[in-house]
Design an enzyme around this catalytic site. Structure first.
Site, PDB file in Angstrom:
ATOM      1  CB  THR A 113     -10.493 -14.097  36.843  1.00  0.00           C
ATOM      2  OG1 THR A 113      -9.360 -13.739  37.642  1.00  0.00           O
ATOM      3  CG2 THR A 113     -11.692 -14.151  37.766  1.00  0.00           C
ATOM      4  CG  ASP A 114      -5.576 -15.547  38.508  1.00  0.00           C
ATOM      5  OD1 ASP A 114      -6.402 -14.611  38.615  1.00  0.00           O
ATOM      6  OD2 ASP A 114      -4.336 -15.360  38.573  1.00  0.00           O
ATOM      7  CD  GLU A 115      -8.453 -11.386  41.257  1.00  0.00           C
ATOM      8  OE1 GLU A 115      -9.085 -11.094  42.276  1.00  0.00           O
ATOM      9  OE2 GLU A 115      -7.868 -10.545  40.545  1.00  0.00           O
ATOM     10  CE1 TYR A 138     -13.613  -9.335  38.465  1.00  0.00           C
ATOM     11  CE2 TYR A 138     -11.664 -10.228  39.567  1.00  0.00           C
ATOM     12  CZ  TYR A 138     -12.391  -9.993  38.409  1.00  0.00           C
ATOM     13  OH  TYR A 138     -11.900 -10.415  37.192  1.00  0.00           O
ATOM     14  CE  LYS A 140     -14.924 -12.943  35.646  1.00  0.00           C
ATOM     15  NZ  LYS A 140     -15.450 -12.552  34.300  1.00  0.00           N
TER      16      LYS A 140
HETATM   17  P1  NAD Z   1     -12.493  -3.919  31.849  1.00  0.00           P
HETATM   18  O1  NAD Z   1     -13.096  -3.418  33.116  1.00  0.00           O
HETATM   19  O2  NAD Z   1     -11.368  -3.181  31.229  1.00  0.00           O
HETATM   20  O3  NAD Z   1     -13.631  -4.025  30.727  1.00  0.00           O
HETATM   21  C1  NAD Z   1     -14.920  -4.507  31.004  1.00  0.00           C
HETATM   22  C2  NAD Z   1     -15.827  -4.085  29.865  1.00  0.00           C
HETATM   23  O4  NAD Z   1     -17.144  -4.595  30.135  1.00  0.00           O
HETATM   24  C3  NAD Z   1     -15.960  -2.552  29.731  1.00  0.00           C
HETATM   25  O5  NAD Z   1     -15.880  -2.178  28.374  1.00  0.00           O
HETATM   26  C4  NAD Z   1     -17.345  -2.271  30.283  1.00  0.00           C
HETATM   27  O6  NAD Z   1     -17.966  -1.121  29.705  1.00  0.00           O
HETATM   28  C5  NAD Z   1     -18.089  -3.545  29.918  1.00  0.00           C
HETATM   29  N1  NAD Z   1     -19.251  -3.793  30.783  1.00  0.00           N
HETATM   30  C6  NAD Z   1     -19.299  -3.714  32.137  1.00  0.00           C
HETATM   31  N2  NAD Z   1     -20.552  -3.982  32.556  1.00  0.00           N
HETATM   32  C7  NAD Z   1     -21.295  -4.256  31.450  1.00  0.00           C
HETATM   33  C8  NAD Z   1     -22.655  -4.617  31.231  1.00  0.00           C
HETATM   34  N3  NAD Z   1     -23.508  -4.745  32.252  1.00  0.00           N
HETATM   35  N4  NAD Z   1     -23.070  -4.839  29.970  1.00  0.00           N
HETATM   36  C9  NAD Z   1     -22.205  -4.703  28.899  1.00  0.00           C
HETATM   37  N5  NAD Z   1     -20.911  -4.346  29.053  1.00  0.00           N
HETATM   38  C10 NAD Z   1     -20.468  -4.142  30.313  1.00  0.00           C
HETATM   39  O7  NAD Z   1     -12.104  -5.428  32.147  1.00  0.00           O
HETATM   40  P2  NAD Z   1     -10.959  -6.334  31.520  1.00  0.00           P
HETATM   41  O8  NAD Z   1      -9.751  -6.194  32.350  1.00  0.00           O
HETATM   42  O9  NAD Z   1     -10.889  -6.075  30.068  1.00  0.00           O
HETATM   43  O10 NAD Z   1     -11.550  -7.783  31.785  1.00  0.00           O
HETATM   44  C11 NAD Z   1     -12.351  -8.442  30.800  1.00  0.00           C
HETATM   45  C12 NAD Z   1     -12.732  -9.818  31.330  1.00  0.00           C
HETATM   46  O11 NAD Z   1     -11.565 -10.575  31.602  1.00  0.00           O
HETATM   47  C13 NAD Z   1     -13.534  -9.771  32.631  1.00  0.00           C
HETATM   48  O12 NAD Z   1     -14.519 -10.763  32.575  1.00  0.00           O
HETATM   49  C14 NAD Z   1     -12.495 -10.082  33.695  1.00  0.00           C
HETATM   50  O13 NAD Z   1     -13.081 -10.679  34.820  1.00  0.00           O
HETATM   51  C15 NAD Z   1     -11.607 -11.044  32.943  1.00  0.00           C
HETATM   52  N6  NAD Z   1     -10.212 -11.135  33.410  1.00  0.00           N
HETATM   53  C16 NAD Z   1      -9.478  -9.975  33.548  1.00  0.00           C
HETATM   54  C17 NAD Z   1      -8.153 -10.070  33.950  1.00  0.00           C
HETATM   55  C18 NAD Z   1      -7.277  -8.845  34.076  1.00  0.00           C
HETATM   56  O14 NAD Z   1      -6.154  -8.936  34.546  1.00  0.00           O
HETATM   57  N7  NAD Z   1      -7.731  -7.662  33.657  1.00  0.00           N
HETATM   58  C19 NAD Z   1      -7.594 -11.333  34.241  1.00  0.00           C
HETATM   59  C20 NAD Z   1      -8.375 -12.467  34.086  1.00  0.00           C
HETATM   60  C21 NAD Z   1      -9.680 -12.356  33.664  1.00  0.00           C
END
Ligand code: NAD
Length: 328
Positions: A125-127, A149, A153
């Protein structure tokens, strides 16, 4: 090709899996996919097709090494989305963030190494960069995460680097800006504000609303992840920005307009502890080297997202009920 997608029942992971199964990704039109997801409050099996001949669904934890060693043989690629993802939750309880995000990533990468998986993408992530007042981060900028968080990451991002550098695992990292689109849990800013307005509940804006974020549609992010998987270099990091920078207040005003609501619905609430002021990515590398660019114009994407939440109240009400998130 056979893919294992972790976190494939979450917001971004499920979009990736649905697109993959729909044959939308070049070079992977007939790919089969194993989804591994723990189904935390954020993961929902119903975000994926009930039954698909090219999908196998496994409920399980990315920290479970035995399970991964059992599942991974025969897979060509791992796309690692699974994470605890909500900054506010990391402020009130960080342990699960470090367990899943750091230890879980190490476990996934170690299992991929042992089972000879050919290619891995770690979704960061950008964070991880911290906060930037002016200009934009390039991939070589130091990691200065501020929230638990972001720190978890950043830890996972560095674990990924170490598995490439030490073991030669063929792995790339993506660092994306804020995503928006359908199926995002209603604890996150856009779906929370939209669903609040549907129910006549005021919008809690942190601080003075001047924090700035860059936004990209989930479909563009997932295409970027796939570009990196197919054509990215081993050990390389790719920023995925999108270029739509808005203050939280400007975002709130757009949401109010799309929902036909008044500005009087805004409530300024005590700022998030350690709230980063601004994120901004320079994503020239992925655009020039891999030929990716976003396709969805922000205004159009946001209107489509609001329409999706309007059309799917049963989805967001169930997601909200499954979650123990507090609503200030
Ligand atoms: P989300 O919270 O919607 O989904 C996360 C998923 O991971 C869920 O289905 C959850 O059940 C599963 N999960 C959590 N812990 C787990 C474990 N121990 N074992 C197996 N599964 C597990 O998150 P998201 O927004 O879809 O983000 C997905 C990825 O993208 C993350 O790595 C996040 O850091 C990254 N990301 C998100 C954003 C954003 O804006 N949402 C931006 C940049 C990067």
């Amino acid at each position: 090709m056979r893919f294992l997608v972790t976190g494939g029942a979450g917001f971004i992971g499920s979009h990736y899996v649905r697109s993959l199964l729909a044959g939308e990704y070049k070079g992977a039109e007939n790919a089969s996919v194993t989804v591994l997801d723990k189904e935390t409050y954020a993961g929902n099996r119903a975000n994926l097709p009930a039954d698909h001949p090219r999908m196998t669904y496994v409920r399980g934890d990315v920290c479970d090494r035995e399970l991964l060693l059992d599942l991974l043989p025969g897979h060509d690629a791992v796309v690692h989305f699974a994470a605890e993802s909500h900054v506010d939750r990391s402020v009130t309880g960080a342990a699960e963030f470090f367990r899943t995000n750091v230890l879980g990533t190490q476990t996934v990468l170690d299992a991929a190494l042992v089972t000879d998986v050919e290619r891995v993408v770690h979704v960061s992530t950008d964070e991880v960069y911290g906060s930037i007042e002016k200009g934009s981060w390039t991939e070589d900028r130091p990691l200065l995460p501020n929230s638990p968080y972001a720190a978890s990451k950043a830890g996972s991002d560095l674990v990924a680097r170490s598995y490439w550098n030490t073991h030669g695992l063929d792995l790339s990292v993506t660092r994306c800006s804020n995503n928006y689109g359908p199926y995002q849990h209603p604890e996150k800013l856009i779906p929370r504000f939209v669903t609040n307005l549907f129910e006549g509940i005021p919008l809690p804006v942190y601080g003075d609303g001047r924090n700035r974020r860059e936004w990209v549609h989930v479909d563009d992010h997932c295409r970027a992840v796939h570009h990196v998987l197919m054509w990215g270099g081993a050990g390389e990091i790719y920023n995925v920005g999108g270029g739509n920078e808005l203050t939280n207040l400007a975002m709130t005003e757009q949401i109010l307009q799309l929902c036909g609501a008044e500005r009087s619905m805004i409530r300024y609430v005590t700022d998030r502890k350690g709230h980063d002021l601004r994120y901004s990515l320079d994503d020239t590398k992925i655009r020039e080297e891999l030929g990716w660019s976003p396709r969805i114009a922000f205004d159009e994407g946001l209107a489509g997202t609001v329409a999706w939440y309007r059309d799917n109240p049963q989805w967001w009400k169930a997601a909200r009920n499954a979650s123990s998130a507090d609503r200030p």
